[in-house]
Design a protein around this motif. Sequence first.
Motif, mmCIF file in Angstrom:
data_model
loop_
_atom_site.group_PDB
_atom_site.id
_atom_site.type_symbol
_atom_site.label_atom_id
_atom_site.label_comp_id
_atom_site.label_asym_id
_atom_site.label_seq_id
_atom_site.Cartn_x
_atom_site.Cartn_y
_atom_site.Cartn_z
ATOM 1 N N ASN A 16 42.845 21.138 31.554
ATOM 2 C CA ASN A 16 43.894 22.145 31.588
ATOM 3 C C ASN A 16 43.335 23.547 31.384
ATOM 4 O O ASN A 16 43.755 24.506 32.027
ATOM 5 C CB ASN A 16 44.943 21.866 30.501
ATOM 6 N N ILE A 17 42.343 23.653 30.484
ATOM 7 C CA ILE A 17 41.753 24.959 30.200
ATOM 8 C C ILE A 17 41.048 25.501 31.433
ATOM 9 O O ILE A 17 41.229 26.636 31.846
ATOM 10 C CB ILE A 17 40.777 24.875 29.010
ATOM 11 N N PHE A 18 40.223 24.654 32.062
ATOM 12 C CA PHE A 18 39.432 25.113 33.203
ATOM 13 C C PHE A 18 40.262 25.274 34.467
ATOM 14 O O PHE A 18 39.856 25.962 35.387
ATOM 15 C CB PHE A 18 38.267 24.158 33.467
ATOM 16 N N SER A 19 41.439 24.606 34.500
ATOM 17 C CA SER A 19 42.265 24.706 35.696
ATOM 18 C C SER A 19 43.214 25.901 35.631
ATOM 19 O O SER A 19 43.876 26.217 36.610
ATOM 20 C CB SER A 19 43.086 23.411 35.885
ATOM 21 N N GLN A 20 43.290 26.577 34.479
ATOM 22 C CA GLN A 20 44.147 27.739 34.358
ATOM 23 C C GLN A 20 43.611 28.898 35.190
ATOM 24 O O GLN A 20 42.420 29.129 35.266
ATOM 25 C CB GLN A 20 44.268 28.167 32.894
ATOM 26 N N VAL A 21 44.530 29.625 35.818
ATOM 27 C CA VAL A 21 44.166 30.803 36.587
ATOM 28 C C VAL A 21 44.042 31.979 35.632
ATOM 29 O O VAL A 21 44.945 32.253 34.855
ATOM 30 C CB VAL A 21 45.225 31.097 37.662
ATOM 31 N N THR A 22 42.907 32.668 35.683
ATOM 32 C CA THR A 22 42.668 33.794 34.793
ATOM 33 C C THR A 22 42.831 35.104 35.553
ATOM 34 O O THR A 22 42.067 35.397 36.465
ATOM 35 C CB THR A 22 41.247 33.733 34.184
ATOM 36 N N PHE A 23 43.825 35.870 35.180
ATOM 37 C CA PHE A 23 44.019 37.210 35.724
ATOM 38 C C PHE A 23 43.620 38.215 34.653
ATOM 39 O O PHE A 23 44.108 38.148 33.531
ATOM 40 C CB PHE A 23 45.479 37.428 36.142
ATOM 41 N N GLU A 24 42.749 39.138 35.023
ATOM 42 C CA GLU A 24 42.208 40.085 34.058
ATOM 43 C C GLU A 24 42.541 41.517 34.470
ATOM 44 O O GLU A 24 42.689 41.815 35.655
ATOM 45 C CB GLU A 24 40.702 39.906 33.925
ATOM 46 N N PRO A 25 42.624 42.431 33.484
ATOM 47 C CA PRO A 25 42.960 43.830 33.793
ATOM 48 C C PRO A 25 41.930 44.458 34.725
ATOM 49 O O PRO A 25 40.727 44.216 34.602
ATOM 50 C CB PRO A 25 42.938 44.509 32.418
ATOM 51 N N GLY A 26 42.394 45.247 35.646
ATOM 52 C CA GLY A 26 41.523 45.948 36.577
ATOM 53 C C GLY A 26 42.320 46.948 37.375
ATOM 54 O O GLY A 26 43.398 47.396 36.946
ATOM 55 N N TYR A 27 41.823 47.306 38.545
ATOM 56 C CA TYR A 27 42.550 48.241 39.400
ATOM 57 C C TYR A 27 42.226 47.944 40.862
ATOM 58 O O TYR A 27 41.217 47.320 41.187
ATOM 59 C CB TYR A 27 42.188 49.694 39.069
ATOM 60 N N ILE A 28 43.098 48.427 41.717
ATOM 61 C CA ILE A 28 42.847 48.428 43.155
ATOM 62 C C ILE A 28 43.081 49.843 43.666
ATOM 63 O O ILE A 28 43.807 50.625 43.052
ATOM 64 C CB ILE A 28 43.755 47.446 43.918
ATOM 65 N N ILE A 29 42.431 50.191 44.772
ATOM 66 C CA ILE A 29 42.728 51.421 45.496
ATOM 67 C C ILE A 29 43.087 51.000 46.913
ATOM 68 O O ILE A 29 42.291 50.338 47.592
ATOM 69 C CB ILE A 29 41.532 52.388 45.502
ATOM 70 N N ASP A 30 44.301 51.362 47.339
ATOM 71 C CA ASP A 30 44.728 50.936 48.670
ATOM 72 C C ASP A 30 44.194 51.905 49.730
ATOM 73 O O ASP A 30 43.500 52.885 49.426
ATOM 74 C CB ASP A 30 46.252 50.789 48.738
ATOM 75 N N ASN A 31 44.524 51.629 50.975
ATOM 76 C CA ASN A 31 43.974 52.415 52.082
ATOM 77 C C ASN A 31 44.443 53.868 52.082
ATOM 78 O O ASN A 31 43.819 54.727 52.711
ATOM 79 C CB ASN A 31 44.318 51.762 53.414
ATOM 80 N N SER A 32 45.533 54.148 51.381
ATOM 81 C CA SER A 32 46.029 55.522 51.302
ATOM 82 C C SER A 32 45.344 56.310 50.188
ATOM 83 O O SER A 32 45.576 57.505 50.036
ATOM 84 C CB SER A 32 47.545 55.528 51.071
#
Length: 228
Positions: A16-32
């Motif tokens: 269960n631990i290894f199958s969890q999806v980990t989302f971490e803080p970050g950023y994106i820059i889009d095409n605009s």
Amino acid sequence: MKQVFSLFVLLFLSFNIFSQVTFEPGYIIDNSGQKIICLIKNNDWKNNPESFDYKIDEAATVVEGNVYNIAEFSIDNGKKYVKQKLEIDRSKSLVKRLSKSKDPEFTTETLFLEQLIAGDANLYYYEDSNLIRFFYNTNNSSTQQLIYKKYLTPDNRIGENTDYKKQLWDELKCDNLSLNDVKSTEYKKSELIEFFTLYNQCKNPDYVNTTASKTNNRKVFNLGLRAG
């Protein structure tokens, strides 16, 4: 029996631990050019990603980012990827599949490159299975591949095209970098990071690498101590 049951519970919890999806803080820059703070799924990429998953917050829907809609993305204190349209040589490096041509065989592609060094000269990295390529640009030039290629000579020996050394010497000249520095720089991540760091420090004594990777920043810090 208790030991068997305990082992089963441990394995179940580990799964269960290894199958969890980990989302971490970050950023994106889009095409605009808009920068958006978000959560990015950390796949701990070995190969450069073609796409990635992100969401604006924990409750939001997962969205796919790719080279068509994202210009740059990074996980905090992790790798930074920048979209680049460029020419890449995908010649094989396996002995049985070596090209008989010394020259790179370029194709134009749009890729996410990992940025290793940011400054007057920028260094980028691309990996796809056995394929490893480095790219660079400066304030006055577009992004180009640093050329290194193994090939098969007419007498069936393995030759090496090391034109990347000529590129470094011709385009990254500075007082603290000699021809011997260029000649001794191998086509490896650690050595090219060192060369580009020294170049940027030569151009700007207060230079600090601003890329996201903690590993790269530690490398720059150590080089700064040595150069000082």
